[in-house]
Enzyme design. Structure first.
Site, PDB file in Angstrom:
ATOM      1  N   LYS A  38       0.842  -1.204   0.000  1.00  0.00           N
ATOM      2  CA  LYS A  38       0.000   0.000   0.000  1.00  0.00           C
ATOM      3  C   LYS A  38       0.878   1.256   0.000  1.00  0.00           C
ATOM      4  CE  LYS A  38      -0.278  -0.468   5.029  1.00  0.00           C
ATOM      5  NZ  LYS A  38      -1.031  -1.107   6.127  1.00  0.00           N
ATOM      6  N   TYR A 264      14.084  31.432   7.468  1.00  0.00           N
ATOM      7  CA  TYR A 264      12.875  32.068   8.010  1.00  0.00           C
ATOM      8  C   TYR A 264      12.977  32.219   9.524  1.00  0.00           C
ATOM      9  CZ  TYR A 264      10.361  31.379   3.597  1.00  0.00           C
ATOM     10  OH  TYR A 264       9.946  31.409   2.293  1.00  0.00           O
TER      11      TYR A 264
HETATM   12  C1  LIG Z   1      -0.151  -2.073   6.797  1.00  0.00           C
HETATM   13  C2  LIG Z   1      -0.703  -3.350   7.286  1.00  0.00           C
HETATM   14  C3  LIG Z   1       0.133  -4.472   7.439  1.00  0.00           C
HETATM   15  C4  LIG Z   1       1.634  -4.433   7.288  1.00  0.00           C
HETATM   16  O1  LIG Z   1       2.237  -4.194   8.534  1.00  0.00           O
HETATM   17  P1  LIG Z   1       3.831  -4.079   8.696  1.00  0.00           P
HETATM   18  O2  LIG Z   1       4.014  -3.724  10.118  1.00  0.00           O
HETATM   19  O3  LIG Z   1       4.249  -2.981   7.764  1.00  0.00           O
HETATM   20  O4  LIG Z   1       4.403  -5.383   8.302  1.00  0.00           O
HETATM   21  C5  LIG Z   1      -0.465  -5.692   7.761  1.00  0.00           C
HETATM   22  N1  LIG Z   1      -1.802  -5.773   7.967  1.00  0.00           N
HETATM   23  C6  LIG Z   1      -2.623  -4.704   7.867  1.00  0.00           C
HETATM   24  C7  LIG Z   1      -4.078  -4.878   8.119  1.00  0.00           C
HETATM   25  C8  LIG Z   1      -2.109  -3.457   7.540  1.00  0.00           C
HETATM   26  O5  LIG Z   1      -2.919  -2.397   7.455  1.00  0.00           O
END
Ligand SMILES: *Cc1c(COP(=O)(O)O)cnc(C)c1O
Length: 369
Positions: A38, A264
């Protein structure tokens, strides 16, 4: 390696392959591997990361939203893709691209079932999410019977997997809580088997859990951050290789006299004759203002140079008074000599937020194995 011509995020596919194999080796051979890609593969490049992982033998992909899955299909990714957080407005696209929804409430399950029936689907693979203590999304154990009730009345959908998510798998102080979540999930799995008469894929482990609770691998694991080289733990980090290196170059060097100020609101004041280098990236690229004013530095010709003054939208200034360098020299923000976790901590955050925050205007440069 050629010198950076601008700010780039280098993505090392060899490191990705190393991490994939390292994590794979932690779980039994027959356990499936869901690679979580993702948010542009955590800020890396979703398509090249997905292609590499598909080639390496990942069994499943997961992304958060339907649009992310559509992009992967359009790039030719063919393995199953689960969508963690689908919205019903896009169910049509989901089915057109054979993306598999995670259904986390009775309302959503019924909506998807009706949609799949209307689209004349048969055994469309869906995933059901259970809440075992995170209290974010999901059904509870008590709802297993009503879930089965919905599945038993239709042939449009099929329960492909059931899963849950751990709230604190990296935190040893929360070990009892995590073990409670796992045992809650075991009960759910047993109840599902009773109702459905077959065992769907079962999964609860994220990266930290694969390392810390390998006994909870069930039939699939979901790994995101570990693939990109971070294990939420110094010991685990030793076995992984960071995939992304954020690099830039020196645009200009200013000579300052004592009393001159930088940037700034004049928050930095030179105490001695100083050399200040200007870099072409800023808070709009994910290097937030929190990193300014000497909270952390960057590396110029392998030497540490602190960030001085306030971080600007597109520019960061660093103190290079004691460093032999010139305009055009390469600068490493994170990766290589600078572990992203350490950088993130200086900004009161975690590697996940730092790496996913690198703006899309930063060029991604793929380094093949
Ligand atoms: C993002 C996510 C993961 C991955 O977790 P990591 O700690 O990056 O391995 C697994 N399961 C769900 C439901 C997630 O949203």
């Amino acid at each position: 390696m050629p010198k950076a011509q601008e700010t780039v995020l280098e993505i090392d596919l060899g490191a990705l392959a190393h991490n994939y194999r390292t994590i794979r080796a932690k779980i039994p051979k027959d356990v499936k591997f869901m690679a979580v890609i993702k948010a542009y593969a955590y800020g890396n490049d979703s398509v090249s990361v997905a292609q590499k992982l598909q080639e390496l033998g990942a069994d499943y992909f997961a992304v958060a939203y339907i649009q992310e899955g559509v992009r992967l299909r359009e790039a030719g990714i063919s393995i199953p893709i689960m969508i963690f957080h689908p919205q019903k407005e896009n169910f049509g696209q989901l089915i057109d691209h054979r993306l598999e929804p995670s259904l986390y409430s009775e309302k959503l399950l019924k909506e998807f079932t009706a949609f799949a029936e209307e689209k004349k689907q048969k055994d469309y693979p869906v995933h059901v999410k259970f809440n075992t203590g995170m209290n974010r999304l999901g059904f509870t154990e008590k709802e297993v019977e009503s879930i089965f009730g919905i599945f038993s009345k239709t042939s449009a959908i099929k329960l492909q997997s059931a899963f849950s998510h751990l709230a604190a798998s990296e935190d040893w102080k929360e070990r009892d809580f995590t073990l409670g979540q796992i045992s809650n999930f075991r009960k759910i799995a047993a109840r599902l088997l009773e109702e459905f008469n077959y065992e769907p894929l079962l999964h609860i482990c994220n990266t930290s859990a694969i390392f810390n609770y390998p006994e909870a691998a069930f039939s699939m694991v979901r790994s995101g951050i570990g693939l990109y080289g971070f294990g939420n733990d110094k010991e685990i980090d030793k076995h992984l290789k960071p995939v992304g290196t954020l690099k830039t170059l020196i645009s200009q060097i200013q000579q300052l006299e004592p009393g001159d100020t930088v940037g700034y609101n004049r928050t930095y004041k030179a105490e001695r004759p100083s050399k200040i280098a200007t870099l072409p990236l800023g808070y709009a690229d994910g290097i937030h203002r929190k990193y300014g004013n000497d909270k952390i530095g960057v590396f110029v010709n392998e030497q540490y140079a602190p960030i001085v003054g306030n971080v600007c939208m597109d520019i960061i200034m660093i103190d290079v008074t004691d460093i032999d360098c010139k305009e055009g020299d390469e600068v490493v923000i994170f990766g290589g000599p600078q572990h992203a976790t350490k950088f993130a901590e200086a900004g009161d955050t975690i590697s996940y937020e730092l790496i996913t925050g690198v703006s899309q205007r930063v060029t991604r440069k793929i380094i093949s194995e």
